[in-house]
Design a protein around this motif. Sequence first.
Motif, PDB file in Angstrom:
ATOM      1  N   SER A 186      87.700  21.909  69.230  1.00  0.00           N
ATOM      2  CA  SER A 186      87.286  21.782  70.630  1.00  0.00           C
ATOM      3  C   SER A 186      85.826  21.384  70.797  1.00  0.00           C
ATOM      4  N   TRP A 187      85.126  21.051  69.713  1.00  0.00           N
ATOM      5  CA  TRP A 187      83.734  20.643  69.825  1.00  0.00           C
ATOM      6  C   TRP A 187      83.623  19.357  70.654  1.00  0.00           C
ATOM      7  N   PRO A 188      82.471  19.119  71.281  1.00  0.00           N
ATOM      8  CA  PRO A 188      82.254  17.839  71.978  1.00  0.00           C
ATOM      9  C   PRO A 188      82.479  16.665  71.034  1.00  0.00           C
ATOM     10  N   ASP A 189      82.925  15.539  71.571  1.00  0.00           N
ATOM     11  CA  ASP A 189      83.318  14.407  70.735  1.00  0.00           C
ATOM     12  C   ASP A 189      82.217  13.941  69.791  1.00  0.00           C
ATOM     13  N   ASP A 190      80.967  13.892  70.288  1.00  0.00           N
ATOM     14  CA  ASP A 190      79.892  13.381  69.439  1.00  0.00           C
ATOM     15  C   ASP A 190      79.620  14.331  68.265  1.00  0.00           C
ATOM     16  N   GLN A 191      79.696  15.648  68.523  1.00  0.00           N
ATOM     17  CA  GLN A 191      79.485  16.617  67.455  1.00  0.00           C
ATOM     18  C   GLN A 191      80.662  16.614  66.476  1.00  0.00           C
ATOM     19  N   PHE A 192      81.873  16.463  67.001  1.00  0.00           N
ATOM     20  CA  PHE A 192      83.051  16.400  66.139  1.00  0.00           C
ATOM     21  C   PHE A 192      82.962  15.183  65.220  1.00  0.00           C
ATOM     22  N   GLU A 193      82.582  14.045  65.780  1.00  0.00           N
ATOM     23  CA  GLU A 193      82.490  12.823  64.982  1.00  0.00           C
ATOM     24  C   GLU A 193      81.409  12.947  63.913  1.00  0.00           C
ATOM     25  N   PHE A 194      80.285  13.586  64.279  1.00  0.00           N
ATOM     26  CA  PHE A 194      79.213  13.796  63.302  1.00  0.00           C
ATOM     27  C   PHE A 194      79.707  14.675  62.157  1.00  0.00           C
ATOM     28  N   MET A 195      80.387  15.776  62.493  1.00  0.00           N
ATOM     29  CA  MET A 195      80.907  16.677  61.473  1.00  0.00           C
ATOM     30  C   MET A 195      81.910  15.957  60.578  1.00  0.00           C
ATOM     31  N   LYS A 196      82.785  15.157  61.190  1.00  0.00           N
ATOM     32  CA  LYS A 196      83.759  14.401  60.407  1.00  0.00           C
ATOM     33  C   LYS A 196      83.057  13.486  59.410  1.00  0.00           C
ATOM     34  N   ARG A 197      82.045  12.762  59.863  1.00  0.00           N
ATOM     35  CA  ARG A 197      81.353  11.815  58.989  1.00  0.00           C
ATOM     36  C   ARG A 197      80.619  12.536  57.862  1.00  0.00           C
ATOM     37  N   MET A 198      80.013  13.687  58.164  1.00  0.00           N
ATOM     38  CA  MET A 198      79.322  14.441  57.127  1.00  0.00           C
ATOM     39  C   MET A 198      80.314  15.002  56.106  1.00  0.00           C
ATOM     40  N   GLN A 199      81.442  15.494  56.570  1.00  0.00           N
ATOM     41  CA  GLN A 199      82.402  16.107  55.660  1.00  0.00           C
ATOM     42  C   GLN A 199      83.100  15.080  54.789  1.00  0.00           C
ATOM     43  N   THR A 200      83.460  13.932  55.363  1.00  0.00           N
ATOM     44  CA  THR A 200      84.095  12.901  54.541  1.00  0.00           C
ATOM     45  C   THR A 200      83.090  12.307  53.556  1.00  0.00           C
ATOM     46  N   LEU A 201      81.827  12.202  53.959  1.00  0.00           N
ATOM     47  CA  LEU A 201      80.779  11.749  53.038  1.00  0.00           C
ATOM     48  C   LEU A 201      80.639  12.726  51.871  1.00  0.00           C
ATOM     49  N   ALA A 202      80.587  14.022  52.182  1.00  0.00           N
ATOM     50  CA  ALA A 202      80.466  15.038  51.133  1.00  0.00           C
ATOM     51  C   ALA A 202      81.660  14.995  50.186  1.00  0.00           C
ATOM     52  N   THR A 203      82.848  14.728  50.724  1.00  0.00           N
ATOM     53  CA  THR A 203      84.039  14.659  49.884  1.00  0.00           C
ATOM     54  C   THR A 203      83.951  13.479  48.923  1.00  0.00           C
TER      55      THR A 203
END
Length: 206
Positions: free
Chosen positions: A97-114
């Motif tokens: 339920s995070w705001p879209d911009d924060q969700f997208e940032f988290m997604k990009r950081m997590q996929t980068l870390a993976t």
Amino acid sequence: MVERRVVVFETDSHEADERFIREYVVPKYERLTSIDGCTGLRFSRYAADPRKDHGEIHLVLFGDHDAVVERERDRWDEFVEDGLVREWRRTGLSWESWPDDQFEFMKRMQTLATEMAVVYYRNFDSHERPAPADAFPETDRRLGFWVAVHFLCNQMGYQSVQDEIDASFGSIRNRLRALQELRSEAVASERIEELRKRLDEVEAEL
């Protein structure tokens, strides 16, 4: 189309988590991320959580989750039959339920870390995991995994020493809050006091 879901793989131990990652997630990473409709993948390990008495891998799938599940479910069932995985199930994201911009940032950081973790697993065997801070305690050179983080900051273009210190402090603050949640406020306070003493020692050395 489902945009994001978590597939939880429950195992018996930290060692089983390691095997699952090395025998499935890493070797099949490119295949998984190339499935039509998949826009990203992230995995997390939960065996270190003291509230759990078992191992657990969370495989976060971004994009068409159903397409990935249908493609892989037979293999996942084989892991259960072979005993490496107790069971697998689907669930939602804690930050759904995070705001879209924060969700997208988290997604990009997590996929980068993976992606970075996949490279790590392909270059280091399980017995070679670098010490976090001091791989050579018998010497004055305090080398550890933090060196990789330092070089990464440099290679990504962070130009200020302060930027790297701020990033490190952000990690420390986050992990202290996690320590309070996973253990207790008293344990977190003890760790904070220990950090104060170590910073005093650093100041005395400067």
